[in-house]
Design a protein around this motif. Structure first.
Motif, mmCIF file in Angstrom:
data_model
loop_
_atom_site.group_PDB
_atom_site.id
_atom_site.type_symbol
_atom_site.label_atom_id
_atom_site.label_comp_id
_atom_site.label_asym_id
_atom_site.label_seq_id
_atom_site.Cartn_x
_atom_site.Cartn_y
_atom_site.Cartn_z
ATOM 1 N N ARG A 414 36.938 84.717 116.449
ATOM 2 C CA ARG A 414 37.317 83.531 115.286
ATOM 3 C C ARG A 414 37.529 84.737 114.126
ATOM 4 O O ARG A 414 36.996 85.800 113.963
ATOM 5 C CB ARG A 414 36.303 82.776 115.166
ATOM 6 C CG ARG A 414 36.010 81.805 116.250
ATOM 7 C CD ARG A 414 34.731 80.634 116.031
ATOM 8 N NE ARG A 414 35.427 80.002 115.003
ATOM 9 C CZ ARG A 414 34.352 79.074 114.226
ATOM 10 N NH1 ARG A 414 33.185 79.141 114.385
ATOM 11 N NH2 ARG A 414 34.843 78.264 113.168
ATOM 12 N N PRO A 415 38.273 84.103 112.961
ATOM 13 C CA PRO A 415 38.461 84.953 112.032
ATOM 14 C C PRO A 415 37.177 85.228 111.235
ATOM 15 O O PRO A 415 36.310 84.433 111.420
ATOM 16 C CB PRO A 415 39.405 84.224 110.940
ATOM 17 C CG PRO A 415 39.288 82.850 111.634
ATOM 18 C CD PRO A 415 38.909 82.929 112.978
ATOM 19 N N LEU A 416 36.888 86.299 110.492
ATOM 20 C CA LEU A 416 35.608 86.500 109.544
ATOM 21 C C LEU A 416 35.376 85.306 108.508
ATOM 22 O O LEU A 416 36.579 84.798 107.948
ATOM 23 C CB LEU A 416 35.723 87.977 108.982
ATOM 24 C CG LEU A 416 35.601 89.110 109.998
ATOM 25 C CD1 LEU A 416 35.956 90.402 109.110
ATOM 26 C CD2 LEU A 416 34.194 89.325 110.449
ATOM 27 N N PRO A 417 34.270 85.005 108.360
ATOM 28 C CA PRO A 417 34.030 83.846 107.622
ATOM 29 C C PRO A 417 34.419 84.374 106.073
ATOM 30 O O PRO A 417 34.246 85.582 105.957
ATOM 31 C CB PRO A 417 32.640 83.679 107.657
ATOM 32 C CG PRO A 417 32.159 84.576 108.201
ATOM 33 C CD PRO A 417 33.167 85.150 109.022
ATOM 34 N N GLU A 418 34.915 83.674 105.152
ATOM 35 C CA GLU A 418 35.245 83.712 103.763
ATOM 36 C C GLU A 418 34.006 84.106 103.168
ATOM 37 O O GLU A 418 33.040 83.535 103.277
ATOM 38 C CB GLU A 418 35.982 82.930 103.222
ATOM 39 C CG GLU A 418 37.353 82.401 104.001
ATOM 40 C CD GLU A 418 38.273 83.739 103.557
ATOM 41 O OE1 GLU A 418 38.102 84.353 102.717
ATOM 42 O OE2 GLU A 418 39.236 83.939 104.418
#
Length: 418
Positions: A414-418
């Motif tokens: 998953r993409p890194l959290p903002e």
């Protein structure tokens, strides 16, 4: 990474103790423990120096240990651990093949503990605490706030006693047995006495009595307390015992393993259950009738403590044995009648038998003990069982108590959290 299967060996090949230990992933003394249990056979080397072991036999044991170490039971996915200590079946339970109730009826707590640890009976066994260990444990316990629970005191006393033992990391059977025989009386001695009695000696039950109640001890009550300790010494893989075996699997020393067990029993579904039954019993005694008390519990959505046990479809044999002894104590009669009223009232909608928590509640309430006394009795008693399981686990492959998690989270990456 999965363990590799050992390469095939010549059928006539014999292994040295060192080679057998390496193949099994254990210490040399554990190899000889396998021999004493009948799991391996050995042959003396020429000249009497050391022993040799059949390679095929060692490899078969290594494969069996790996299979058992996966934790798969094949029945509902529950963790299953092979043990020679306690068997529970058909509303009976057995310590090393001997009826546990019969053992508790004929032997003291200390003698039953020795049987559990060694498989041998030691008539007249008495546990003595070293003065230095007691002094350290008492200072640690005295520093706790007044509202600390019994399990808090015992856990702190265990840790303190460990610091006074520089040899605690010796996990040989002889060393662990030495720890067991001194730790249990140290825990009792570290508890603050309700009354100061110059006769703070004798069987462990006598020493524990003066830390639970200010009443004079009579022979029948002391016998009931000693039998309760012996009945509760072990009960297969209860939650606290499993925690102990996990710690021992990681080769934590005996004090740390016991501390792990003490950390688990505080739950209301385990060691603290007798305290709930004690308070329920006092409410029934106060009102003179179980019906309104049970009604209030059910209205609040609470489970009635002291009734039923998942391992005993019929009667809990521990409760039956303890109730029989309590009937010999005249002052226990009101609490016994209240307990019977609880069972009969609840049976109108859920026919459950009394369990050992309700029997403990009758003992503690009738002897002028606080509601926490049952938890103390349970913890002191079960310490012997925990050490028996730790000893057994030290003889197994290290870190075998390592089940795999079934990941149920979002699929990576998953993409890194903002």
């Amino acid at each position: 990474m999965r363990d590799q299967e050992p390469a095939p060996r010549d059928a006539d090949r014999r292994l040295s103790t060192k080679e057998a230990a390496e193949l099994l992933g254990v210490k040399a003394e554990t190899v000889y423990a396998y021999v004493s249990r009948g799991q391996l056979s050995s042959r003396r080397m020429a000249g009497g120096r050391g022993s040799t072991f059949d390679a095929g036999e060692v490899e078969a044991l290594a494969r069996r240990n790996r299979r058992e170490g996966t934790g798969s039971s094949g029945s509902g996915g529950e963790l299953s651990v092979r043990t020679r200590i306690t068997l529970i079946e058909s509303d009976h339970y057995y310590f090393r093949g001997v009826d546990a109730v019969d053992l508790a009826a004929r032997h003291t707590y200390e003698e039953v503990a020795e049987w559990l640890w060694t498989g041998r009976m030691h008539p007249g066994a008495t546990f003595t605490a070293p003065a230095a260990s007691v002094a350290v444990a008492r200072r640690a316990v005295d520093a706790l706030p007044e509202h600390a629970a019994p399990t808090d005191l015992l856990r702190v006393a265990t840790i303190a006693a460990a610091t006074a033992d520089p040899l605690r990391f010796d996990l040989s059977e002889e060393a662990v047995l030495g720890t067991a025989r001194t730790l249990i009386p140290t825990l009792v001695a570290a508890l603050p006495p309700v009354r100061h009695d110059r006769r703070d000696e004798g069987p462990l039950a006598h020493r524990l009595w003066i830390r639970l109640t200010g009443r004079d001890a009579d022979e029948a009550s002391l016998r009931a307390l000693d039998t309760a300790l012996a009945l509760l010494v072990d009960h297969d893989l209860a939650a606290s015992t499993l925690a102990v075996r996990v710690a021992a699997s990681a080769r934590a020393h005996a004090y740390a393993a016991v501390s792990a067990g003490l950390g688990v029993i505080e739950g209301p579904l385990h060691g603290a259950a007798s305290g709930l039954a004690h308070r329920l019993l006092l409410d029934v005694l106060d009102q003179g009738d179980a019906a309104p008390v049970i009604a209030d519990e059910l209205r609040a959505g609470r489970r009635i403590p002291g009734l039923g046990h998942r391992l005993y479809p019929g009667e809990d044999p521990r409760a039956r044995a303890l109730f029989t002894l309590l009937e010999e104590i005249p002052r226990a009669e009101p609490a016994l009648l209240a307990a019977r009223d609880i069972v009969e009232t609840t049976a109108r909608h859920a026919p459950l038998h009394a369990n050992v928590d309700l029997a403990l509640a009758v003992l503690t309430a009738s002897c002028g003990m606080p509601s926490t006394a049952g938890e103390t009795i349970f913890a002191v008693a079960r310490t012997a069982g925990w050490i028996a399981h730790a000893l057994e686990e030290y003889g197994e492959r290290p870190l075998r108590m390592r089940p795999s998690g079934l990941y149920a989270g979002p699929k990576p990456p998953r993409p890194l959290p903002e």
